[in-house]
Design a protein around this motif. Sequence first.
Motif, PDB file in Angstrom:
ATOM      1  N   ASP A 193      56.620  37.614  75.633  1.00 23.04           N
ATOM      2  CA  ASP A 193      55.262  37.140  75.419  1.00 23.04           C
ATOM      3  C   ASP A 193      54.370  37.402  76.630  1.00 23.04           C
ATOM      4  N   THR A 194      54.820  38.205  77.545  1.00 20.90           N
ATOM      5  CA  THR A 194      54.019  38.476  78.722  1.00 20.90           C
ATOM      6  C   THR A 194      52.861  39.390  78.329  1.00 20.90           C
ATOM      7  N   VAL A 195      51.686  38.945  78.667  1.00 21.20           N
ATOM      8  CA  VAL A 195      50.490  39.718  78.378  1.00 21.20           C
ATOM      9  C   VAL A 195      49.996  40.311  79.695  1.00 21.20           C
ATOM     10  N   MET A 196      49.852  41.598  79.689  1.00 18.30           N
ATOM     11  CA  MET A 196      49.374  42.250  80.899  1.00 18.30           C
ATOM     12  C   MET A 196      47.878  42.005  81.021  1.00 18.30           C
ATOM     13  N   GLU A 197      47.476  41.603  82.187  1.00 17.77           N
ATOM     14  CA  GLU A 197      46.079  41.254  82.415  1.00 17.77           C
ATOM     15  C   GLU A 197      45.181  42.485  82.505  1.00 17.77           C
ATOM     16  N   ASP A 198      45.614  43.471  83.265  1.00 12.52           N
ATOM     17  CA  ASP A 198      44.759  44.600  83.580  1.00 12.52           C
ATOM     18  C   ASP A 198      45.219  45.849  82.822  1.00 12.52           C
ATOM     19  N   THR A 199      44.802  45.963  81.574  1.00 11.13           N
ATOM     20  CA  THR A 199      45.118  47.153  80.789  1.00 11.13           C
ATOM     21  C   THR A 199      43.827  47.733  80.242  1.00 11.13           C
ATOM     22  N   VAL A 200      43.895  48.975  79.852  1.00  6.63           N
ATOM     23  CA  VAL A 200      42.718  49.643  79.308  1.00  6.63           C
ATOM     24  C   VAL A 200      42.293  48.970  78.007  1.00  6.63           C
ATOM     25  N   GLU A 201      43.279  48.586  77.207  1.00  4.24           N
ATOM     26  CA  GLU A 201      42.953  47.930  75.942  1.00  4.24           C
ATOM     27  C   GLU A 201      42.199  46.629  76.167  1.00  4.24           C
ATOM     28  N   ASN A 202      42.607  45.861  77.187  1.00  7.74           N
ATOM     29  CA  ASN A 202      41.908  44.608  77.475  1.00  7.74           C
ATOM     30  C   ASN A 202      40.513  44.860  78.028  1.00  7.74           C
ATOM     31  N   ARG A 203      40.351  45.938  78.768  1.00  2.00           N
ATOM     32  CA  ARG A 203      39.041  46.240  79.337  1.00  2.00           C
ATOM     33  C   ARG A 203      38.033  46.655  78.272  1.00  2.00           C
ATOM     34  N   VAL A 204      38.478  47.428  77.298  1.00  2.45           N
ATOM     35  CA  VAL A 204      37.553  47.949  76.285  1.00  2.45           C
ATOM     36  C   VAL A 204      37.518  47.087  75.037  1.00  2.45           C
ATOM     37  N   LYS A 205      38.198  45.973  75.067  1.00  4.27           N
ATOM     38  CA  LYS A 205      38.220  45.086  73.911  1.00  4.27           C
ATOM     39  C   LYS A 205      36.809  44.572  73.626  1.00  4.27           C
ATOM     40  N   GLY A 206      36.340  44.796  72.451  1.00  5.29           N
ATOM     41  CA  GLY A 206      35.020  44.339  72.052  1.00  5.29           C
ATOM     42  C   GLY A 206      33.897  45.261  72.474  1.00  5.29           C
ATOM     43  N   MET A 207      34.197  46.311  73.205  1.00  4.88           N
ATOM     44  CA  MET A 207      33.150  47.198  73.669  1.00  4.88           C
ATOM     45  C   MET A 207      32.531  47.989  72.512  1.00  4.88           C
ATOM     46  N   ALA A 208      33.340  48.398  71.554  1.00  5.82           N
ATOM     47  CA  ALA A 208      32.824  49.168  70.419  1.00  5.82           C
ATOM     48  C   ALA A 208      31.843  48.318  69.611  1.00  5.82           C
ATOM     49  N   GLU A 209      32.189  47.060  69.364  1.00  2.00           N
ATOM     50  CA  GLU A 209      31.283  46.186  68.621  1.00  2.00           C
ATOM     51  C   GLU A 209      29.981  45.962  69.380  1.00  2.00           C
ATOM     52  N   GLN A 210      30.087  45.837  70.701  1.00  3.91           N
ATOM     53  CA  GLN A 210      28.892  45.624  71.512  1.00  3.91           C
ATOM     54  C   GLN A 210      27.981  46.852  71.475  1.00  3.91           C
ATOM     55  N   ILE A 211      28.564  48.033  71.538  1.00  2.00           N
ATOM     56  CA  ILE A 211      27.768  49.262  71.496  1.00  2.00           C
ATOM     57  C   ILE A 211      27.084  49.396  70.140  1.00  2.00           C
ATOM     58  N   ILE A 212      27.803  49.105  69.081  1.00  2.00           N
ATOM     59  CA  ILE A 212      27.217  49.191  67.735  1.00  2.00           C
ATOM     60  C   ILE A 212      26.091  48.188  67.587  1.00  2.00           C
ATOM     61  N   ALA A 213      26.274  46.967  68.103  1.00  2.00           N
ATOM     62  CA  ALA A 213      25.232  45.949  68.016  1.00  2.00           C
ATOM     63  C   ALA A 213      23.994  46.362  68.818  1.00  2.00           C
ATOM     64  N   ASP A 214      24.201  46.915  70.006  1.00  2.00           N
ATOM     65  CA  ASP A 214      23.063  47.375  70.819  1.00  2.00           C
ATOM     66  C   ASP A 214      22.313  48.503  70.123  1.00  2.00           C
ATOM     67  N   ASP A 215      23.063  49.407  69.496  1.00  2.00           N
ATOM     68  CA  ASP A 215      22.429  50.526  68.794  1.00  2.00           C
ATOM     69  C   ASP A 215      21.606  50.017  67.612  1.00  2.00           C
ATOM     70  N   GLU A 216      22.145  49.075  66.880  1.00  2.00           N
ATOM     71  CA  GLU A 216      21.399  48.500  65.754  1.00  2.00           C
ATOM     72  C   GLU A 216      20.137  47.788  66.242  1.00  2.00           C
ATOM     73  N   GLN A 217      20.243  47.113  67.380  1.00  2.00           N
ATOM     74  CA  GLN A 217      19.091  46.402  67.931  1.00  2.00           C
ATOM     75  C   GLN A 217      18.000  47.387  68.356  1.00  2.00           C
ATOM     76  N   ARG A 218      18.388  48.507  68.942  1.00  2.00           N
ATOM     77  CA  ARG A 218      17.408  49.518  69.328  1.00  2.00           C
ATOM     78  C   ARG A 218      16.743  50.142  68.113  1.00  2.00           C
ATOM     79  N   ARG A 219      17.516  50.358  67.074  1.00  2.00           N
ATOM     80  CA  ARG A 219      16.946  50.922  65.850  1.00  2.00           C
ATOM     81  C   ARG A 219      15.990  49.943  65.173  1.00  2.00           C
TER      82      ARG A 219
END
Length: 158
Positions: A55-81
Amino acid sequence: MSLAEASEARKARLTALRKRKDGEITEADGTAQPLIKNRNFDPESRTLKKHKVDDTVMEDTVENRVKGMAEQIIADDEQRRAQELDVFNIAPKRPNWDLKRELDKKLAKLEWRTQEAIHTLIRQRLAAQKGESDDIVGAMNAQERQNAAESLSDDEDE
Protein backbone atom coordinates in the motif's frame (compact mmCIF):
# COMPACT_ATOMS: atom_id res chain seq x y z
CA MET A 1 22.80 -40.13 -38.57
CA SER A 2 20.36 -40.10 -41.44
CA LEU A 3 17.85 -37.46 -42.27
CA ALA A 4 14.94 -39.53 -40.96
CA GLU A 5 16.65 -40.04 -37.57
CA ALA A 6 17.48 -36.36 -37.28
CA SER A 7 13.89 -35.47 -38.11
CA GLU A 8 12.53 -37.86 -35.44
CA ALA A 9 14.95 -36.46 -32.83
CA ARG A 10 13.88 -32.93 -33.65
CA LYS A 11 10.19 -33.84 -33.40
CA ALA A 12 10.79 -35.45 -29.99
CA ARG A 13 12.57 -32.32 -28.73
CA LEU A 14 9.75 -30.09 -30.03
CA THR A 15 7.04 -32.18 -28.31
CA ALA A 16 9.04 -32.15 -25.05
CA LEU A 17 9.36 -28.38 -25.25
CA ARG A 18 5.66 -28.03 -26.00
CA LYS A 19 4.72 -30.20 -23.01
CA ARG A 20 7.10 -28.30 -20.74
CA LYS A 21 5.51 -25.06 -21.92
CA ASP A 22 2.05 -26.45 -21.16
CA GLY A 23 3.20 -27.49 -17.67
CA GLU A 24 3.46 -31.27 -18.04
CA ILE A 25 6.51 -33.39 -17.20
CA THR A 26 6.80 -36.79 -18.81
CA GLU A 27 8.19 -39.60 -16.72
CA ALA A 28 10.28 -42.43 -18.08
CA ASP A 29 7.21 -44.66 -18.11
CA GLY A 30 5.34 -42.18 -20.30
CA THR A 31 2.92 -40.70 -17.75
CA ALA A 32 2.46 -36.97 -17.72
CA GLN A 33 2.54 -35.05 -14.48
CA PRO A 34 1.77 -31.40 -14.07
CA LEU A 35 4.69 -29.11 -13.51
CA ILE A 36 4.54 -27.21 -10.24
CA LYS A 37 5.68 -23.67 -10.65
CA ASN A 38 6.67 -21.92 -7.47
CA ARG A 39 4.89 -18.67 -8.21
CA ASN A 40 2.12 -19.22 -5.66
CA PHE A 41 3.49 -22.30 -3.88
CA ASP A 42 6.08 -22.36 -1.11
CA PRO A 43 7.91 -25.71 -1.35
CA GLU A 44 9.41 -25.43 2.17
CA SER A 45 6.13 -25.03 4.03
CA ARG A 46 4.12 -26.89 1.36
CA THR A 47 1.44 -24.17 1.42
CA LEU A 48 0.28 -21.40 -0.86
CA LYS A 49 2.07 -18.11 -0.64
CA LYS A 50 0.07 -15.27 0.73
CA HIS A 51 -0.08 -12.21 -1.44
CA LYS A 52 1.36 -9.13 0.13
CA VAL A 53 -0.39 -5.94 -0.82
CA ASP A 54 1.99 -3.02 -0.99
CA ASP A 55 0.00 0.00 0.00
CA THR A 56 2.98 2.30 -0.25
CA VAL A 57 2.14 5.29 -2.38
CA MET A 58 5.03 7.06 -3.96
CA GLU A 59 4.83 10.76 -3.33
CA ASP A 60 6.88 12.11 -6.20
CA THR A 61 5.78 10.46 -9.44
CA VAL A 62 4.90 11.85 -12.82
CA GLU A 63 1.38 10.48 -12.51
CA ASN A 64 0.87 12.34 -9.23
CA ARG A 65 2.26 15.54 -10.70
CA VAL A 66 -0.01 15.56 -13.75
CA LYS A 67 -3.06 14.29 -11.93
CA GLY A 68 -5.96 16.56 -12.77
CA MET A 69 -3.92 18.64 -15.18
CA ALA A 70 -5.87 17.49 -18.24
CA GLU A 71 -9.19 18.48 -16.65
CA GLN A 72 -7.76 21.85 -15.66
CA ILE A 73 -6.51 22.53 -19.19
CA ILE A 74 -9.87 21.58 -20.68
CA ALA A 75 -11.69 23.81 -18.19
CA ASP A 76 -9.38 26.75 -18.94
CA ASP A 77 -9.88 26.25 -22.68
CA GLU A 78 -13.66 26.20 -22.28
CA GLN A 79 -13.48 29.36 -20.17
CA ARG A 80 -11.45 31.15 -22.84
CA ARG A 81 -13.89 30.09 -25.52
CA ALA A 82 -16.79 31.32 -23.43
CA GLN A 83 -15.30 34.81 -23.16
CA GLU A 84 -16.31 37.21 -25.86
CA LEU A 85 -13.56 38.13 -28.30
CA ASP A 86 -12.47 41.72 -27.77
CA VAL A 87 -11.43 43.28 -31.08
CA PHE A 88 -9.78 46.26 -29.40
CA ASN A 89 -7.19 44.00 -27.77
CA ILE A 90 -6.23 42.50 -31.12
CA ALA A 91 -6.00 45.64 -33.23
CA PRO A 92 -2.97 47.92 -32.80
CA LYS A 93 -3.54 51.12 -30.87
CA ARG A 94 -2.49 53.25 -33.82
CA PRO A 95 -3.54 52.10 -37.26
CA ASN A 96 -0.50 53.66 -38.93
CA TRP A 97 2.23 52.14 -36.74
CA ASP A 98 3.61 50.04 -39.60
CA LEU A 99 3.83 53.07 -41.88
CA LYS A 100 5.74 55.01 -39.23
CA ARG A 101 8.13 52.11 -38.80
CA GLU A 102 8.97 52.14 -42.52
CA LEU A 103 9.33 55.92 -42.73
CA ASP A 104 11.62 56.40 -39.73
CA LYS A 105 14.79 55.78 -41.76
CA LYS A 106 13.77 58.19 -44.49
CA LEU A 107 12.67 60.82 -41.99
CA ALA A 108 16.04 60.65 -40.22
CA LYS A 109 17.79 61.71 -43.42
CA LEU A 110 15.27 64.46 -44.04
CA GLU A 111 15.60 65.69 -40.46
CA TRP A 112 19.37 66.03 -40.90
CA ARG A 113 18.96 67.98 -44.14
CA THR A 114 16.29 70.18 -42.57
CA GLN A 115 18.57 71.03 -39.64
CA GLU A 116 21.39 71.80 -42.06
CA ALA A 117 19.12 74.14 -44.06
CA ILE A 118 17.97 75.89 -40.86
CA HIS A 119 21.58 76.45 -39.78
CA THR A 120 22.41 77.89 -43.19
CA LEU A 121 19.49 80.31 -43.02
CA ILE A 122 20.45 81.41 -39.51
CA ARG A 123 24.04 82.05 -40.61
CA GLN A 124 22.81 84.10 -43.55
CA ARG A 125 20.56 86.22 -41.37
CA LEU A 126 23.35 86.79 -38.87
CA ALA A 127 25.70 87.81 -41.67
CA ALA A 128 23.04 90.20 -43.04
CA GLN A 129 22.57 91.74 -39.59
CA LYS A 130 26.31 92.33 -39.19
CA GLY A 131 26.22 94.54 -42.23
CA GLU A 132 27.93 92.39 -44.79
CA SER A 133 24.86 92.68 -46.91
CA ASP A 134 21.49 94.35 -46.61
CA ASP A 135 19.43 91.66 -48.21
CA ILE A 136 19.23 87.90 -47.95
CA VAL A 137 20.53 87.43 -51.49
CA GLY A 138 23.76 89.16 -50.55
CA ALA A 139 23.99 87.04 -47.42
CA MET A 140 23.53 83.90 -49.51
CA ASN A 141 26.28 85.03 -51.89
CA ALA A 142 28.57 85.68 -48.93
CA GLN A 143 27.85 82.20 -47.62
CA GLU A 144 28.65 80.67 -51.00
CA ARG A 145 31.91 82.57 -51.16
CA GLN A 146 32.79 81.37 -47.69
CA ASN A 147 32.07 77.76 -48.64
CA ALA A 148 34.15 78.09 -51.81
CA ALA A 149 37.04 79.56 -49.83
CA GLU A 150 36.87 76.69 -47.34
CA SER A 151 36.90 74.11 -50.12
CA LEU A 152 39.92 75.80 -51.75
CA SER A 153 41.82 75.83 -48.45
CA ASP A 154 41.01 72.16 -48.00
CA ASP A 155 42.37 71.39 -51.46
CA GLU A 156 45.59 73.32 -50.73
CA ASP A 157 46.12 71.37 -47.49
CA GLU A 158 46.09 68.07 -49.34
